[in-house]
Design an enzyme around this catalytic site. Sequence first.
Site, short mmCIF file in Angstrom:
data_model
loop_
_atom_site.label_atom_id
_atom_site.label_comp_id
_atom_site.label_asym_id
_atom_site.label_seq_id
_atom_site.Cartn_x
_atom_site.Cartn_y
_atom_site.Cartn_z
CE LYS A 179 -1.59 -1.74 3.72
NZ LYS A 179 -2.28 -2.03 4.99
CB THR A 211 -6.14 8.07 7.95
OG1 THR A 211 -5.13 8.48 8.90
CG2 THR A 211 -6.32 9.12 6.89
N GLY A 213 -7.49 3.23 11.24
CA GLY A 213 -8.16 1.98 10.84
C GLY A 213 -8.10 1.70 9.35
CB THR A 214 -6.32 3.38 6.55
OG1 THR A 214 -6.79 4.67 6.89
CG2 THR A 214 -6.23 3.25 5.06
N GLY A 215 -5.71 0.50 7.34
CA GLY A 215 -5.13 -0.79 6.94
C GLY A 215 -6.04 -1.96 7.31
CB CYS A 216 -7.97 -2.69 10.42
SG CYS A 216 -6.65 -2.45 11.61
O1 PXL Z 1 -4.12 -0.35 12.19
C1 PXL Z 1 -3.36 -1.24 12.90
C2 PXL Z 1 -4.03 -1.71 14.14
C3 PXL Z 1 -4.39 -3.02 14.26
N1 PXL Z 1 -4.98 -3.54 15.36
C4 PXL Z 1 -5.24 -2.77 16.40
C5 PXL Z 1 -4.91 -1.43 16.35
C6 PXL Z 1 -4.29 -0.87 15.21
C7 PXL Z 1 -3.94 0.53 15.14
O2 PXL Z 1 -4.12 1.30 16.01
O3 PXL Z 1 -5.19 -0.67 17.41
C8 PXL Z 1 -5.88 -3.36 17.60
#
Ligand code: PXL
Length: 273
Positions: A179, A211, A213-216
């Site tokens: 990404k 932004t 939580g973008t990756g999750c």
């Molecule tokens: O975005 C990565 C991530 C994954 N999992 C948890 C997070 C974060 C970012 O803060 O808190 C639990």
Amino acid sequence: MGQLIKVCKALTIAGSDSGGGAGIQADLKTFQEFGVYGMSVLTAVTAQNTQGVQGVYPVPLAGLEQQLISIGSDLKPDAVKTGMLFSGEYIERTAYYIEKFGWNNLVVDPVMVAKGGATLLGNEALEAMKKHMLPLAKVITPNVPEAEALTGMEITNDEAGREAARILLDKGADCVVIKGGHLEEELVTDLVSNGDKIWELVDQRVYTKNTHGTGCTLSAALTAELAYGKTIESAVQNAKNFIQIAIAHGIDVGSGHGPVNHFAYRRILHEQL
Ligand code: PXL
């Protein structure tokens, strides 16, 4: 009334974000938006808000294992994703059960560091990620810093991104999505490679602080699409469309980095936002 349609099921193995924007909360919200039945195995609880991570509390290892066994012995996920896995030991145990239960529709989001710099995966865990998790992955979705950590190379341009993708494929993933959001360019380019071909997903950068939580969310959307049996090509494109709208309509809550908007895509398609 009976079941109207075949229900697809997705499982997230990840950490909890009390702030609700990332981690399992992001994953379950996203699964729901795609009409996929969501299940979760918790690795750790984070105490977190839009300002940062105030604490990380791992679930006892036996609790992680029992959750995996409980799911694997009864419910059959059509696709699985991993997020925050906390440590090398947790990675090794998680990989063991993923393999044992034959969960091969697997998206690995190699989460290492939260926005703001809090460590979500110990350094010692990098080797475990490479050794145990990458060979099981159908898709791995690193951002640029994560791809750099996993390959040991610097990625400053397209050429280096392609080389990094090749290295990650060699480590056993079937498909790699690097990404480009961290590269600070006007157009955000995600590089996708499945070994046979390399292609790009390009979109306008959205200038916003919301932004979180973008990756999750991207990897959860991809997992939901794979649960439906979509091809990698259409799954990654649909996931990209989903996250682009979620970022464009980020939720302005708290005083720090607000979360992306998990319901924006639905509301734009079907309702007014
Ligand atoms: O975005 C990565 C991530 C994954 N999992 C948890 C997070 C974060 C970012 O803060 O808190 C639990």
